[in-house]
Design a protein around this motif. Sequence first.
Motif, PDB file in Angstrom:
ATOM      1  N   GLY A 163      -6.568 -18.202   0.796  1.00  0.00           N
ATOM      2  CA  GLY A 163      -7.077 -17.422   0.341  1.00  0.00           C
ATOM      3  C   GLY A 163      -6.949 -15.459   1.485  1.00  0.00           C
ATOM      4  O   GLY A 163      -6.343 -14.468   0.974  1.00  0.00           O
ATOM      5  N   TYR A 164      -7.565 -16.018   2.012  1.00  0.00           N
ATOM      6  CA  TYR A 164      -6.486 -14.994   2.731  1.00  0.00           C
ATOM      7  C   TYR A 164      -4.629 -14.511   3.292  1.00  0.00           C
ATOM      8  O   TYR A 164      -5.264 -13.521   3.779  1.00  0.00           O
ATOM      9  N   LEU A 165      -4.077 -15.723   3.624  1.00  0.00           N
ATOM     10  CA  LEU A 165      -3.286 -15.100   3.711  1.00  0.00           C
ATOM     11  C   LEU A 165      -2.563 -14.705   2.456  1.00  0.00           C
ATOM     12  O   LEU A 165      -1.847 -13.999   2.912  1.00  0.00           O
ATOM     13  N   GLY A 166      -3.082 -15.254   1.389  1.00  0.00           N
ATOM     14  CA  GLY A 166      -2.404 -14.124   0.195  1.00  0.00           C
ATOM     15  C   GLY A 166      -2.436 -12.862   0.739  1.00  0.00           C
ATOM     16  O   GLY A 166      -1.751 -11.586   0.028  1.00  0.00           O
ATOM     17  N   HIS A 167      -3.710 -12.483   1.043  1.00  0.00           N
ATOM     18  CA  HIS A 167      -4.441 -10.932   1.305  1.00  0.00           C
ATOM     19  C   HIS A 167      -3.543 -10.580   2.458  1.00  0.00           C
ATOM     20  O   HIS A 167      -2.743  -9.346   2.079  1.00  0.00           O
ATOM     21  N   VAL A 168      -3.404 -10.826   3.216  1.00  0.00           N
ATOM     22  CA  VAL A 168      -2.464 -10.898   4.711  1.00  0.00           C
ATOM     23  C   VAL A 168      -0.593 -10.455   4.124  1.00  0.00           C
ATOM     24  O   VAL A 168      -0.041  -9.640   4.114  1.00  0.00           O
ATOM     25  N   PHE A 169      -0.274 -10.956   3.061  1.00  0.00           N
ATOM     26  CA  PHE A 169       0.689 -11.348   2.500  1.00  0.00           C
ATOM     27  C   PHE A 169       0.842 -10.805   1.721  1.00  0.00           C
ATOM     28  O   PHE A 169       2.064  -9.462   1.341  1.00  0.00           O
ATOM     29  N   ASP A 170      -0.251  -9.873   0.924  1.00  0.00           N
ATOM     30  CA  ASP A 170      -0.429  -8.263  -0.086  1.00  0.00           C
ATOM     31  C   ASP A 170       0.211  -7.501   0.652  1.00  0.00           C
ATOM     32  O   ASP A 170       0.166  -5.866   0.205  1.00  0.00           O
ATOM     33  N   GLN A 171      -0.417  -8.070   2.034  1.00  0.00           N
ATOM     34  CA  GLN A 171      -0.805  -6.024   2.629  1.00  0.00           C
ATOM     35  C   GLN A 171       0.915  -5.597   3.502  1.00  0.00           C
ATOM     36  O   GLN A 171       1.647  -4.868   3.600  1.00  0.00           O
ATOM     37  N   MET A 172       1.559  -7.307   3.603  1.00  0.00           N
ATOM     38  CA  MET A 172       2.622  -7.040   4.129  1.00  0.00           C
ATOM     39  C   MET A 172       4.194  -6.832   3.478  1.00  0.00           C
ATOM     40  O   MET A 172       5.101  -6.474   3.985  1.00  0.00           O
ATOM     41  N   ASP A 173       3.553  -6.970   2.351  1.00  0.00           N
ATOM     42  CA  ASP A 173       4.701  -7.038   1.204  1.00  0.00           C
ATOM     43  C   ASP A 173       4.450  -6.670   0.058  1.00  0.00           C
ATOM     44  O   ASP A 173       3.334  -7.114  -0.799  1.00  0.00           O
ATOM     45  N   PRO A 174       5.230  -5.625  -0.377  1.00  0.00           N
ATOM     46  CA  PRO A 174       4.435  -4.285  -1.204  1.00  0.00           C
ATOM     47  C   PRO A 174       4.911  -5.202  -2.658  1.00  0.00           C
ATOM     48  O   PRO A 174       4.488  -4.455  -3.905  1.00  0.00           O
ATOM     49  N   ASP A 175       5.550  -6.003  -3.008  1.00  0.00           N
ATOM     50  CA  ASP A 175       6.651  -7.119  -3.816  1.00  0.00           C
ATOM     51  C   ASP A 175       5.981  -8.440  -4.578  1.00  0.00           C
ATOM     52  O   ASP A 175       6.414  -8.868  -4.958  1.00  0.00           O
ATOM     53  N   PHE A 176       4.840  -8.224  -3.193  1.00  0.00           N
ATOM     54  CA  PHE A 176       3.920  -9.676  -3.067  1.00  0.00           C
ATOM     55  C   PHE A 176       3.465  -9.869  -4.617  1.00  0.00           C
ATOM     56  O   PHE A 176       2.835  -9.100  -4.810  1.00  0.00           O
ATOM     57  N   ARG A 177       3.232 -10.695  -5.039  1.00  0.00           N
ATOM     58  CA  ARG A 177       2.429 -11.769  -6.193  1.00  0.00           C
ATOM     59  C   ARG A 177       2.110 -12.535  -6.467  1.00  0.00           C
ATOM     60  O   ARG A 177       3.383 -13.746  -5.846  1.00  0.00           O
ATOM     61  N   ILE A 178       0.673 -13.389  -7.351  1.00  0.00           N
ATOM     62  CA  ILE A 178       0.620 -14.715  -6.973  1.00  0.00           C
ATOM     63  C   ILE A 178       1.022 -15.114  -8.680  1.00  0.00           C
ATOM     64  O   ILE A 178       0.631 -14.252  -9.621  1.00  0.00           O
ATOM     65  N   GLU A 233     -11.905 -10.238  -3.789  1.00  0.00           N
ATOM     66  CA  GLU A 233     -12.319  -8.717  -3.409  1.00  0.00           C
ATOM     67  C   GLU A 233     -11.752  -7.791  -2.978  1.00  0.00           C
ATOM     68  O   GLU A 233     -11.898  -6.583  -2.892  1.00  0.00           O
ATOM     69  N   HIS A 234     -10.551  -8.847  -2.676  1.00  0.00           N
ATOM     70  CA  HIS A 234      -8.786  -7.329  -2.468  1.00  0.00           C
ATOM     71  C   HIS A 234      -8.300  -6.879  -3.514  1.00  0.00           C
ATOM     72  O   HIS A 234      -7.065  -6.451  -3.194  1.00  0.00           O
ATOM     73  N   GLY A 235      -8.463  -6.935  -4.539  1.00  0.00           N
ATOM     74  CA  GLY A 235      -8.326  -6.641  -5.994  1.00  0.00           C
ATOM     75  C   GLY A 235      -6.755  -7.566  -6.264  1.00  0.00           C
ATOM     76  O   GLY A 235      -5.380  -7.278  -6.627  1.00  0.00           O
ATOM     77  N   ILE A 236      -6.750  -8.765  -5.960  1.00  0.00           N
ATOM     78  CA  ILE A 236      -5.237  -9.228  -6.005  1.00  0.00           C
ATOM     79  C   ILE A 236      -5.308 -10.334  -7.127  1.00  0.00           C
ATOM     80  O   ILE A 236      -5.977 -11.324  -6.905  1.00  0.00           O
ATOM     81  N   ASP A 237      -4.539 -10.448  -8.127  1.00  0.00           N
ATOM     82  CA  ASP A 237      -4.462 -11.134  -9.277  1.00  0.00           C
ATOM     83  C   ASP A 237      -4.242 -12.859  -8.704  1.00  0.00           C
ATOM     84  O   ASP A 237      -3.393 -12.555  -8.123  1.00  0.00           O
ATOM     85  N   PRO A 238      -4.666 -13.832  -9.147  1.00  0.00           N
ATOM     86  CA  PRO A 238      -4.209 -15.258  -8.630  1.00  0.00           C
ATOM     87  C   PRO A 238      -3.466 -15.407 -10.145  1.00  0.00           C
ATOM     88  O   PRO A 238      -3.110 -16.586  -9.487  1.00  0.00           O
TER      89      PRO A 238
END
Length: 387
Positions: free
Chosen positions: A13-28, A44-49
């Motif tokens: 869950g935490y790494l999902g946030h980190v990857f999202d910050q480092m890659d503008p094209d990151f998507r789960i 919490e960080h608005g990332i769609d699982p």
Amino acid sequence: MKVAIIGLGYRLGYLGHVFDQMDPDFRITGYYDPAPAGLATLTEHGIDPGTVWDSPEALVKAGGYDLLMIGSPNHLHLDHIRLGLEAGNKIFSEKPIVSSIAQTYQLAKLIAEHGPDRLLVGLVLRYAPLYRDLIAARDDGLLGKIVSVEAAEHIYPYHGAFFMRDWRRYEKWSGSFMLEKCCHDLDLYNGLIGARPERVASFGGRKTFVPENDPRHDGVNDLSLFHRKPTGWNGSDRVFDGDGDIIDYQVAIVEYANGVGLNFHTNLNAPDQFRRFAVFGTRGQAEGDFIRAQFKVTDVLSEAVSIDKTYQATALSQHYGADETMAAEVVAHVMHAGPLPVSPLDALEAGILALSMDDARRSRQVVDLRPIWDRYDAALTKRGAVA
């Protein structure tokens, strides 16, 4: 980069946030986890699982991702890695990638069959700026020939209590505390020393998290310190009288094939925690502490300090600036074939050392690792893979 997740625990869950910050094209694209403790971090960080799947097999069969990320409990890693390899996936597995010596041999056979290049490992400290500076000092000749290493990882009492309450409290699921928590450190020193460990002795047990040390015996009824870190799957509220079988302190000494000696110490009840090392070479001495963010190299003959460096913490990283570097380099590797500083073979070798430390602790004997290396190397050959 598009990823699918098996085991959406706190770490992924935490790494999902980190990857999202480092890659503008990151998507789960989706995940499988019957108890997704890390889901709240993504939300919490608005990332769609993505899509919730009812089995790992269904998630993998659906495809549509660049990287399969595995964050399930340790004893399940092998099955999930096998699933991904057989499907032709590129895989990122959290450490440790297996939980026993027997699983080590099985994964070695899978690597012999599929190759090591499709399996990435979450040994995040290999990406830490301090460690990279240590390796550079070694390669620049500042240390000369390494003779011996002293190292330790000690954690806060609340973190130690987490291990007593989490699923990691059972060796059948975690492998052991030395494997689960300290494989990071053992991997670092294996990489620094540049040889395989050959002989190990170790002692340890549980002396802190036992019933007699429950603060309530002294009239202290506020135990919130020991519950500061939440648990996920199969968690427990019991700290001092729990049913787990992991240790809360351990010491070990190791002799490597090139003659270098290492001593390593871990304790789960350190109110002023540190994660440090001292490397003694024929030409220089290197000292560092990941938590205190300091690194120093001193020359033997002149006694001059050639490196004296302090590192600045980052708000994003939980591992001394390493998490975001790992995320960026993993994305670059998956999408553009960029290099990585650590391999699944490094992870397996660190695991063998950790598990051998536990064998030595239980038996109170010096453990000779050479028979393990012989069987491991046989498994890494095509002959071993089909035996």
